[in-house]
Each structure stands twice: as C-alpha cells, then as structure tokens.
Design an enzyme around this catalytic site. Sequence first.
Site, PDB file in Angstrom:
ATOM      1  N   PHE A 126      -9.060  -8.130 -10.686  1.00 34.35           N
ATOM      2  CA  PHE A 126     -10.189  -8.730  -9.979  1.00 34.35           C
ATOM      3  C   PHE A 126     -11.446  -7.916 -10.285  1.00 34.35           C
ATOM      4  O   PHE A 126     -11.442  -6.684 -10.157  1.00 34.35           O
ATOM      5  CB  PHE A 126      -9.928  -8.775  -8.480  1.00 34.35           C
ATOM      6  CG  PHE A 126     -10.922  -9.617  -7.741  1.00 34.35           C
ATOM      7  CD1 PHE A 126     -10.930 -10.993  -7.890  1.00 34.35           C
ATOM      8  CD2 PHE A 126     -11.873  -9.036  -6.916  1.00 34.35           C
ATOM      9  CE1 PHE A 126     -11.864 -11.782  -7.227  1.00 34.35           C
ATOM     10  CE2 PHE A 126     -12.810  -9.814  -6.245  1.00 34.35           C
ATOM     11  CZ  PHE A 126     -12.805 -11.192  -6.403  1.00 34.35           C
ATOM     12  N   ASP A 134      -3.729  -2.971  -5.166  1.00 34.59           N
ATOM     13  CA  ASP A 134      -4.532  -3.919  -4.392  1.00 34.59           C
ATOM     14  C   ASP A 134      -3.599  -5.060  -3.983  1.00 34.59           C
ATOM     15  O   ASP A 134      -3.051  -5.760  -4.837  1.00 34.59           O
ATOM     16  CB  ASP A 134      -5.698  -4.440  -5.233  1.00 34.59           C
ATOM     17  CG  ASP A 134      -6.644  -5.343  -4.451  1.00 34.59           C
ATOM     18  OD1 ASP A 134      -6.210  -5.935  -3.440  1.00 34.59           O
ATOM     19  OD2 ASP A 134      -7.815  -5.477  -4.869  1.00 34.59           O
ATOM     20  N   TYR A 151      -8.522 -11.683   5.023  1.00 37.09           N
ATOM     21  CA  TYR A 151      -9.002 -13.058   5.194  1.00 37.09           C
ATOM     22  C   TYR A 151      -8.257 -14.094   4.367  1.00 37.09           C
ATOM     23  O   TYR A 151      -8.557 -15.273   4.452  1.00 37.09           O
ATOM     24  CB  TYR A 151     -10.504 -13.158   4.907  1.00 37.09           C
ATOM     25  CG  TYR A 151     -10.970 -12.540   3.614  1.00 37.09           C
ATOM     26  CD1 TYR A 151     -10.846 -13.220   2.419  1.00 37.09           C
ATOM     27  CD2 TYR A 151     -11.553 -11.280   3.608  1.00 37.09           C
ATOM     28  CE1 TYR A 151     -11.286 -12.666   1.228  1.00 37.09           C
ATOM     29  CE2 TYR A 151     -11.998 -10.704   2.422  1.00 37.09           C
ATOM     30  CZ  TYR A 151     -11.853 -11.398   1.240  1.00 37.09           C
ATOM     31  OH  TYR A 151     -12.283 -10.820   0.066  1.00 37.09           O
ATOM     32  N   LYS A 152      -7.292 -13.681   3.575  1.00 37.64           N
ATOM     33  CA  LYS A 152      -6.537 -14.648   2.772  1.00 37.64           C
ATOM     34  C   LYS A 152      -5.280 -15.056   3.548  1.00 37.64           C
ATOM     35  O   LYS A 152      -5.363 -15.761   4.542  1.00 37.64           O
ATOM     36  CB  LYS A 152      -6.219 -14.052   1.405  1.00 37.64           C
ATOM     37  CG  LYS A 152      -7.452 -13.682   0.583  1.00 37.64           C
ATOM     38  CD  LYS A 152      -7.079 -13.170  -0.782  1.00 37.64           C
ATOM     39  CE  LYS A 152      -8.273 -12.584  -1.524  1.00 37.64           C
ATOM     40  NZ  LYS A 152      -9.320 -13.570  -1.825  1.00 37.64           N
ATOM     41  N   ARG A 154      -7.104 -23.602  -9.370  1.00 40.59           N
ATOM     42  CA  ARG A 154      -6.278 -22.638  -8.632  1.00 40.59           C
ATOM     43  C   ARG A 154      -5.844 -23.242  -7.299  1.00 40.59           C
ATOM     44  O   ARG A 154      -6.671 -23.725  -6.525  1.00 40.59           O
ATOM     45  CB  ARG A 154      -7.067 -21.345  -8.407  1.00 40.59           C
ATOM     46  CG  ARG A 154      -6.205 -20.156  -8.028  1.00 40.59           C
ATOM     47  CD  ARG A 154      -7.024 -18.879  -7.984  1.00 40.59           C
ATOM     48  NE  ARG A 154      -7.969 -18.881  -6.881  1.00 40.59           N
ATOM     49  CZ  ARG A 154      -8.354 -17.785  -6.226  1.00 40.59           C
ATOM     50  NH1 ARG A 154      -7.871 -16.598  -6.564  1.00 40.59           N
ATOM     51  NH2 ARG A 154      -9.236 -17.856  -5.247  1.00 40.59           N
TER      52      ARG A 154
END
Length: 416
Positions: free
Chosen positions: A127, A198, A223-224, A375
């Site tokens: 990322f 991560d 938040y995912k 995605r």
Amino acid sequence: MTRDECVALDAQDPLASHRSQFALPEGVIYLDGNSLGALPRATRTRVQEVVAKEWGDGLIRSWNAASWINLPRRVGAKIARLIGAESREVICADSTSINLFKVLATALRLQASSRERKVIVSERTNFPTDLYVAQGLVDMLGQEYSLKLVEFDEVAAAIDERTAVVMLTHVNFKTGAMHDMPALTRRAHDAGALIVWDLSHSAGAVPVALNVADADFAVGCGYKYLNGGPGAPAFVFAAERHLSAMADDTYAQPLAGWLGHRTPFEFNPDYRPAASIDRYAVGTPSILGLAALEVGVDTVLAAGIDALRAKSIALTELFIRLVEALCRGVTLQSPRDAQQRGSQVCFSHQHAYAVMQALIARGVIGDFRAPNILRFGFAPLYIGYADVWDAAQCLQEILANSEWQRDEFHTKAAVT
C-alpha cells in the site's frame, strides 16, 4: 449454482442472523467492506450515549467515571484476540500510517548496533502510504539507510545480512494476495532481521496469529473489517519481548507524547517512555472514535473469526466461479487458491472505472483501484450467497449491454 440454491444456503447460514445488526440501505449489495465497513446499528446508540451522557453530563469527570482513559487499552485488548496477540501487546492510537512510523523507527533503533543492517525490504505493490512512510524515515535518517522494493514473490530471496527490517502488508490491497506470515517471519529472523506487518486488510477478515508466527511488530486500521467507522482509530502491536527490551529508554519510539510517558499526570518536563505498550500512545485519544470502534470490534468477536473465514472462502469462491462463467472481458487478479487470498476478489478490465460506476449505480458497491482493477470485498457478517449471485448477474448485464459506456460513468470523482 442457481439463485434459489444461494437463497437456500443463506437460510442455512449460521452467520445470517448477524446481518440484522447492520444498518444497510435497502436495495444495496455492499461489497466494499475492505475499504469501509458497514455501520453497526448499536454504534448509533453507543455514540449517542457517549455524547449525551458521558460527555454532556459527565464532562471531564468521564475520563475516570466512564473509564475513557482506559479505552485505548480496552479496545486494543479486544483486537488482540483477533490477531493472535496478548492483551498487553496491543493498544489503539492514532492512524495506521503514524503507527507504522513508530514501529518502523523502533525496529531500526533495535537494529542500530549493526552497522551493516541499513535496508528496509518491502514489496513494490505494498500500500503506497506504507512505502511513503518508510521512504520518509529513510530520508530523515540518512546514514546510508535505504528502502528496497521487490515483487510479491521475491521477498524471501531479498532478505539478507544487510536487511534491518522487513515491512509487509499481510493481504495486498490491490489483489487480495496473502503472504505466508509464519514463513516470512521465520525467514527474516533467520537472517537477523525484524519484521513489521500491516494488518489493515486482515484484522477481522482472516485469522491472524502474530505470536504463533513470532512477529515483531504490527499495525492496522479500525475502519475496514472491524467496522469502526470512517477514520476510526488504528491499532499497534509490539511483541512482549521487545517491550521488555525497550524498558531501556534508548529504544523509545520517536513520537514522544504525554500519554506515552511513564507517569503522564506528573507532568514532568523530561520524557520517560512507559515500560508497557502505552509507550505507543502519543496524544489524547479520540473517545468518540474509540467508542464506535469498540462496537465494531464486538460485532466481529460475536461471530468468531474462524466462522467468518469459512464463509468468506465460500463467498469469494462462489463469486469467482460465477463471474468467470458469466462475464467477458474480465481477468482474475486475485489468487485462485483461497488459502493464499484474503476476503476480497479483484478482476481487471480495460474500462474498470466506468464498469464500477455502472455497478454502483445499480446498487452493487465495490471500488476501483488504478489502473484497471475492479475490487470486491466480502464481509461475511452482512453479505450473503444471494448477494453474490445478484452482484455477478449485475456485472454480467453491464458488460453484455455495454452499459458502462454511458458518459456519466467516465467522470472521475475525487475518491475512487
């Protein structure tokens, strides 16, 4: 598989009852939980309670009376259960990027006695913010430090006697490909390196066993799949052995803040880092954000990570089968083997952005990742088998009818 068969699977699904715990809009199939989790219904009540009662009535007394001061450790302890850590090894604080800076800098300090170890190894498709943080740290330190980027399957071979730290995202954000955490951690340690993971696309979606793998440090967002809300506080993990080693102030993480102090309310002008995971706290925690995150984490704990993973595999495999059978012009970019894939499926298409906008207009919400990735994230708490069938059918119709060619689907928004 027919839609009726999918409906039958939903009727037998032991996790089906959890869907009602989320405030999902009618007519929406939400396949973007890997970017922002859905809203748990209980979050509204909890946040209103914090605002009206704890803040409104309790005012500053709520730091003690409502135990606000303990929220970072309390929520961290719950997340620890999802990532295979001890409660004393995890705290919620700041953002993933800031936490990554903290642990990456700490890991380099722990390796500072070796003049040869100056390289951070990561993958080229990590990322971007992780790479930015690492490069920024390298630029700040100078002294011949460098960031070495390799392909996903070249990481193990790139680790050598010059490697100080290996920095990896467990599940790749663009493809969903999942690294072998135990094997790569062992490879790093055998070479004398430390490793930072991560877990932003892992926590709450796939089983993680940090201590079994002997990981050194880890970070992740709330938040995912943890359903903590937009911009929810992140978390940070440091293995107990490193916390013990860092009792020596020499290895304090560089963002020294008052709540990371050993005795913050003595207001001593000289910084002494806490001997515990508290040293990774910096400033005053976001109480509203932590209250919302705790509710989200509780939704995952209530279902159980193993049950979620089993359903995730079933959902993603079904989606791959349906899309490949029905849709032309798309190519699978995620690993076909479910054991090497997180809880998302990614396809490439020449006009992926417009195709995704057409899907969203039909109420099937996924997202686009440049340059050509469709995605789809599968959160088993609120996604069912019939949802998967319907989403694949929508994609098939959009492609077959060239619906994506409409002008409005080609206008790029600020967030994709």
